[in-house]
Write a protein that holds these residues in place. Structure first.
Motif, PDB file in Angstrom:
ATOM      1  N   LEU A 153      36.488   3.703 -11.641  1.00  0.00           N
ATOM      2  CA  LEU A 153      37.050   4.332 -12.830  1.00  0.00           C
ATOM      3  C   LEU A 153      38.549   4.499 -12.639  1.00  0.00           C
ATOM      4  O   LEU A 153      39.006   5.030 -11.614  1.00  0.00           O
ATOM      5  N   ARG A 166      38.305   5.303 -17.162  1.00  0.00           N
ATOM      6  CA  ARG A 166      37.683   4.104 -17.720  1.00  0.00           C
ATOM      7  C   ARG A 166      37.346   3.116 -16.611  1.00  0.00           C
ATOM      8  O   ARG A 166      38.113   2.965 -15.658  1.00  0.00           O
ATOM      9  N   THR A 167      36.239   2.412 -16.824  1.00  0.00           N
ATOM     10  CA  THR A 167      35.850   1.444 -15.796  1.00  0.00           C
ATOM     11  C   THR A 167      36.837   0.284 -15.746  1.00  0.00           C
ATOM     12  O   THR A 167      37.397  -0.133 -16.757  1.00  0.00           O
ATOM     13  N   GLU A 188      31.004   6.219 -17.236  1.00  0.00           N
ATOM     14  CA  GLU A 188      31.818   6.075 -18.447  1.00  0.00           C
ATOM     15  C   GLU A 188      30.943   6.061 -19.700  1.00  0.00           C
ATOM     16  O   GLU A 188      31.284   6.663 -20.720  1.00  0.00           O
ATOM     17  N   ASN A 193      29.924   9.545 -20.580  1.00  0.00           N
ATOM     18  CA  ASN A 193      31.071  10.309 -21.083  1.00  0.00           C
ATOM     19  C   ASN A 193      31.400   9.913 -22.519  1.00  0.00           C
ATOM     20  O   ASN A 193      31.887  10.724 -23.305  1.00  0.00           O
ATOM     21  N   THR A 194      31.152   8.633 -22.839  1.00  0.00           N
ATOM     22  CA  THR A 194      31.473   8.119 -24.177  1.00  0.00           C
ATOM     23  C   THR A 194      30.354   8.386 -25.162  1.00  0.00           C
ATOM     24  O   THR A 194      30.581   8.656 -26.330  1.00  0.00           O
ATOM     25  N   ASN A 208      38.369  -2.781 -21.189  1.00  0.00           N
ATOM     26  CA  ASN A 208      39.192  -1.629 -20.817  1.00  0.00           C
ATOM     27  C   ASN A 208      40.561  -2.060 -20.307  1.00  0.00           C
ATOM     28  O   ASN A 208      41.537  -1.332 -20.432  1.00  0.00           O
TER      29      ASN A 208
END
Lengths: 161, 291, 774
Positions: free
Chosen positions: A54, A58-59, A115, A118-119, B107
């Protein structure tokens, strides 16, 4: 000279500063410079997902990120997930749901699901599988991993099954 | 599979980056790194100088121009995916983004990186082709705009000189109420498309096709606009048979053979994807535009 | 309460989940250097002069070692561990290429540097004088007269030839009501564990001992091969297999790289680490791939099988490190769960200029099962019978167990199915899959223009084969219960499985048992982790060893407590008089007695130490079985196959840990689905690999994989004390067969017949188009 550079970053909440070769990947930096060997390398071309960590929540593939790019950033790895000896609900769910066999892909799986939850705290099985499409596992057939993600979501929402 | 040696540069401004591009020997821009880094790990690409543009804030902005959307080259794919503005005003781009790689690569991956790498099967170039996007290119010599139709100069070759860099993309927005569809065929979720179609449709009050745009990816060396299909569709009343007829023209795209598929198969897929993308776009247009 | 049979949570997990596992690449030794390997870019070439001067000039480079730089005894081919008279040309790979390379990726030189980055820089600077030769590519073409030979000194590419046969097959065919013939091609790909091959060698000059950490599936084999080649004594070499990131067969072999890295460490006097990268794994780690079957089946008017005969061509690759084991297993797996009265298969093994083929999860069985099950589907189609019914008519009945097939298995023992109820296994699978209601569902789907289909496939799998595996169980004066096995684990959960077995025997909990494995110094002998054999062999050894320790505890305690053994009980690390827990001794106290008192004679009848080492030697293989049912949907416009449901009924005898068995089956199935639909290691005609990354070679990923619905039967084997068979490969074996069966069923309106895997969408769309044009 631009082939070495000093970087300062946060890793699992701790401030870290090191001089590194500019071509060193973040994965090798974590593993060999910091000794955080929980992050694994499976393909070094961004497909298998074993090296997923992370970055600022974010990954990211640590095999496709240079250590110098992590300068000033916040990195979280598998080593920072438990609270001392207390496993996180996600880690515990992996034990309960048989979400790992050899354990080599596991740190990347944990990062991705962290993630995800969390999202999207209450994902469907389909959503979990879509998120996991960037992480290869050769042992489990994904079943235990998917079950672990769903079980952890329930635990984290207080809906312990 | 470790990257070869290089010198690393981390400019803070576009101007500084362009200066480095103009003066350094064998430079390469590092954007999101999701394509370049694997190629460096394999040592297929071995630049002497790597210019990391991830710290240039000017490149990471998305600006709503009312009739247009201007997206900085370094805007992350995932940020675009989350953008309410993109979702509402440019649903095609949103739909295309969901097919780009995986969360973990989106990402980091950027819109400019995708366009500059220009994989033949990439989703974003096709979506931007359907959208008639304009690409803004900068160098120490000045700036120039390139129409998306002029962007691909050959296999994985964007219309960029050695000293140039893509800085932003402008998308002219379609009026609210249009429909968009992005359908691709890949062996696995997140893989590059073996064929994919971006479709946009706007209907007149009477239900005929007022405006249409179609582009396919994954079939030829770059994205291909389906002008013939668009001509067949314009002004017509949409129907399954009409879409099937128009989609047949996708079968004439030249096509590429590789380890994944023959060009003959890719063309067949292009027809099917075009038909399905049109159906998706129509459903959205008839449903009121928003998803 | 019995630990065996319960879903005990794995003792392996907590460390792995916190990044505290210890894989080879996690080990850093003082003074350690890292290696890269220069590999051949050519599939076939003569190798001339090697100029490493520019590489050696690079700062941070310590050595470049090529064939001539190796110690004399390692300037040799890796020994053939499993010779067979059927082998025409027993040729093996040199540790480092001598004067020729015979596959793209063959190791030529080891480059040792401060780190891997520099080692790779240096490898690029080595200049090799290659003289390219024509290469044998496709194994079918390699049999043609005048085809390029994989070994320039040979006139043809036949590596080995043999037959498997029993009964008068030609008479059976002469009298058959129906004969059907199929040509079937199955491609399998590679193991691709997420961790590639890894090794770290360190030589201690003081004791002249060498330690090799390697993620090998067979640490004792690796030690023995090294000793055999170098003349080193067993006690000078130790191989340790620490945490290992999957194996699936790819890590069984003693590879040339192991020897080369050991030589580099010895020569440099520094620990040398080599971590194979994924590109190298594609090139140089053994695969198991192409077989072509030309097979005929003879049946009577009632669809009962009279005989099967045909030919099998097997691609051996360039060398024969595992002899002809894989095609041999294929040839002896064909009969499967059926009464097959006559059988003849002629097998030809073919050299090609590709990396050698050795067993990958399933080991030749998926191909044989695919061939036999495709024939069964063909019979059903031609005679207009339900495919499940055709199988039912031919199953070996449960009452016939033990059932002698008539064949000889690879360990030389007769193929005798020890236990199992194949009809019941199928019934369970069909029931769980709602097989009976599927036709209505299929009809409804077809009326919507959707093509769904159902397939069935059964298999029998030789598992748990010998010769042996060992275990030591001991109780220390500190009261610790320790179990050591020789075999290494790659994720199977050996430690949990063994802890359950030992805990039951000694009345402790699995957490009380410390299990270690994969260290060649722990046990004198070991065979390895492959062929689904560890639970049957090492598990049985641990069971017997723990039972022996238990007996000794009882004996000593009876003496100390002045009670009879029958009146004693073991629980919580203590032995005590039944019903009177305070009248007892701790295991530690018993161990103190067993370990002897200085100057005192051992008590009467008590052997030294509270430990036991047992090598369980099964008299022959056990046979697991299973039945899979798959439901698929085919998109007839794209050729895409989506798996809607996947059901398994699995029988591996007594189940030690149902959670872990289900994990093995699910993982195996997904590997098999990969073989059926996605994974294809491709080469061009010149034997150059064309799928060398994970964008080109497609692993099955979560989104495309179904939930695997499982049910189980337990038919304990009489061949070992636990009644266990192997569980590691059964998921993989029938997967390609069942997917093909389901696709055929979905596309019945077009008359499509799958004769090869992987089934790519393009291949499938072509088949549909062909049938439409017919």
């Amino acid at each position: 000279m631009t082939d070495r550079m000093t970087i300062s970053l946060t890793v699992n909440g701790d401030a870290v500063s090191r001089e590194v070769s500019v071509r060193m990947t973040l994965a090798d930096f974590l593993r060999h410079e910091l000794g955080l060997t929980g992050t694994h390398l499976g393909c070094e071309h961004g497909v298998c997902g074993a090296c997923t960590i992370l970055m600022n929540g974010r990954t990211a593939r640590s095999c496709l990120t240079l250590a110098v790019q992590a300068d000033g950033q916040s990195i979280d790895t598998v080593e920072g997930m438990a609270d001392g000896d207390d496993l996180s609900p996600l880690q515990q769910a992996f034990i309960d749901q048989h979400g790992l066999q050899c354990g080599f892909c596991t740190p990347g799986m944990l990062a991705t699901i962290t993630e995800l939850l969390n999202t999207n705290p209450d994902p469907t099985e389909h959503e979990v599988r879509e998120w996991l499409s960037g992480n290869a596992c050769r042992c489990t057939g994904y079943q235990g991993i998917v079950d672990a993600a769903l079980a952890a979501a329930k635990t984290l929402q207080g809906k312990v099954p | 599979m470790k990257p070869p040696p290089f010198s690393y540069h981390r400019p803070d401004s576009v101007d500084e980056a362009l200066g480095l591009l103009a003066t350094l020997d064998d430079p390469k821009i590092l954007a999101g790194g999701q394509s370049l880094m694997p190629m460096m790990n394999f040592r297929y690409v071995m630049p002497a100088n790597l210019i990391d543009i991830n710290r240039i804030d000017d490149l990471s902005r998305t600006e709503n121009g009312g009739e247009t959307l201007r997206i900085g080259a370094m805007v992350r794919q995932r940020d675009l995916e989350f953008s309410d503005l993109v979702k509402a005003r440019c649903p095609l781009l949103h739909a295309a983004l969901l097919n780009v790689g995986h969360v973990q690569t989106r990402n980091r991956g950027t819109i400019g990186g995708s366009l500059s790498h220009l994989d033949p099967a990439a989703e974003l170039p096709a979506a931007l082709m359907a959208l008639d996007a304009t690409l803004h290119v900068g160098s120490k010599r000045g700036t120039r705009d390139v129409a998306i139709t002029d962007w691909s100069m050959g296999y994985m070759t964007p219309n960029l000189e050695m000293d140039e860099m893509l800085t932003a993309i402008t998308i002219p927005l379609w009026p609210a109420g249009h429909g968009a569809g992005f359908v691709e065929f890949a062996r696995r979720h997140g893989d590059f498309a073996m064929a994919g179609t971006a479709a946009m449709l706007a209907l007149s009050p009477s239900g005929t096709i007022e405006r249409v745009a179609l582009a396919v990816t994954g079939v030829d060396i770059g994205p291909v606009r389906l002008h013939d299909a668009e001509a067949m569709l314009a002004g017509q009343t949409p129907s399954e048979a009409l879409f099937a007829d128009a989609a047949q023209t996708a079968g004439a795209v030249p096509g590429l053979d590789d380890v994944h598929a023959s060009k003959a198969y890719r063309r067949k897929l292009a027809i099917v994807m075009t038909k399905r993308a049109l159906a998706q776009a129509l459903a959205q247009a008839q449903g009121g535009g928003d998803d | 309460m019995s630990w065996v049979g319960s879903a005990v949570k794995r003792v392996e997990d907590p460390a792995l989940l916190q990044g505290k596992g210890q894989f080879v690449d996690d080990i850093h030794l003082p003074n350690m250097v890292e290696a890269a390997i220069l590999r051949s870019p050519y599939a076939h070439a003569k190798v001339g002069a090697i100029d490493a001067s520019e590489a050696l000039a690079l700062p941070g480079v310590h050595a470049v070692i090529a064939h001539a730089d190796l110690p004399t005894e390692l300037q040799a081919q890796i020994p053939l561990l499993v010779p067979n008279p059927a082998i025409h040309y027993p040729v093996m790979q040199y540790v480092l290429a001598k004067d020729a390379v015979r596959f793209a990726g063959e190791a030529i030189a080891v480059v040792v540097a401060d780190d891997r980055y520099i080692a790779e820089d240096a490898a690029e600077r080595i200049i090799v004088d290659f003289d390219p030769l024509p290469a044998a590519g496709d194994f079918r073409a390699a049999l043609e007269p005048g085809a390029p030979t994989a070994h320039a000194e040979r006139d043809d590419n036949v590596a080995a030839a043999f037959s498997q046969a029993y009964g008068d097959v030609d008479a059976a065919f002469a009298n058959a009501a129906h004969v059907f013939r199929e040509e079937l091609f199955q491609h399998r790909g590679a193991g691709h564990p997420i961790e590639c091959r890894t090794m770290l060698a360190a030589h201690d000059p003081v004791t002249d001992t060498l330690t090799i950490w390697a993620n090998t599936q067979a640490p004792h084999r690796l030690r023995d091969v090294y000793c055999r080649m170098t003349g080193a004594a067993d006690n000078q070499v130790r191989v340790i297999s620490p945490d290992t990131g999957g194996g699936f067969g790819s890590k069984v072999q003693a590879y040339p790289e192991h020897m080369a890295i050991a030589a580099a460490a010895t020569q440099l006097g520094r620990p040398v680490k080599y971590i194979e990268d994924r590109r190298e794994h594609f090139l140089a780690t053994h695969q198991e791939r192409d077989q072509l079957w030309d097979l005929e089946i003879a049946v009577d008017a009632d669809a009962k099988i009279l005989g099967v005969r045909g030919k099998l061509l097997h691609d051996s690759g360039a060398y024969l490190p595992w002899g002809i084991i894989t095609p041999f297993i294929s040839a002896s797996t064909t009969p499967g769960p059926y009464v097959l009265p006559t059988y003849k298969l002629d097998v030809t093994c073919i050299f090609t200029n590709k990396v050698a083929t050795t067993p990958v999860r399933g080991a030749g069985r998926p191909q044989a099962t695919f061939a036999m099950e495709r024939l069964m589907d063909r019979v059903a189609r031609e005679l207009d019978l339900d495919p499940a019914e055709v199988r039912r008519r031919n199953y070996v009945p449960a009452a016939a167990m033990p059932y002698a097939v008539g064949l000889t298995f690879r360990d030389g023992s007769p193929v005798v199915y020890d236990s199992g109820d194949y009809p019941a296994c199928q019934a369970k699978a069909l029931d769980l899959a709602d097989y009976d209601t599927f036709r209505a569902k299929q009809e409804a789907a077809r009326s919507e223009g959707r093509y769904i289909g159902i397939g069935v496939a059964s298999y029998v799998e030789g598992t748990g084969l010998g010769p042996f595996e060992g275990a030591t169980v001991k109780v220390t004066p500190g009261g610790h219960v320790i179990a050591q096995i020789g075999a290494s684990a790659q994720g199977q959960g050996h430690r949990t499985m063994l802890a359950q077995i030992v805990a039951d025997r000694l009345g402790v909990t699995p957490e009380d048992v410390t299990v270690t494995g994969g260290n060649s110094a722990d046990l004198a002998h070991g065979i390895g982790t492959f062929a689904s054999r560890v639970t049957a062999n090492a598990g049985s050894s641990a069971h017997v060893a723990a039972s022996n320790v238990r007996e000794k505890i009882l004996k000593i305690a009876a003496n100390l407590l002045e009670a009879s053994e029958e009146d004693l009980d073991l629980e919580g690390g203590r032995v005590f008089v039944k019903g009177v827990p305070e009248m007892g001794k701790s295991f530690g106290e018993i161990a103190v007695v067993a370990n002897g008192m200085p100057g005192f004679s051992m008590p009467d009848g008590i052997s030294v130490g509270l430990d036991d080492t047992t090598y369980f030697k099964p008299e022959r293989s056990t046979y697991a079985n299973g039945c899979h049912v798959a439901e698929v949907e085919v998109d007839i416009e794209t050729g895409n196959v989506a798996i809607l449901r996947y059901v398994t009924a699995h029988d591996c005898g007594t189940i030690i840990n149902p959670m872990m068995v289900e994990g093995q089956v699910a993982g195996g199935v997904v590997h098999g689905i990969g073989n059926a639909l996605f994974e294809w290691m491709r080469y061009d005609e010149g034997a150059q690999p064309t799928t060398v990354n994970f964008g080109e070679y497609l692993l099955p990923m979560a989104t495309e994989m179904p939930t695997i619905e499982q049910t189980h039967i337990e038919s304990p084997t009489p061949l070992n004390p636990l009644g266990v068979k192997g569980a590691g490969e059964g998921g993989t074996i029938p997967a390609a067969a069942v997917i093909a069966s389901a696709i055929d069923d979905a596309l019945r309106p077009f008359g499509v017949k799958i004769t090869q895997v992987p089934v790519t969408p393009e291949y499938l769309l072509d088949l549909i188009a062909q049938r439409r044009n017919d």
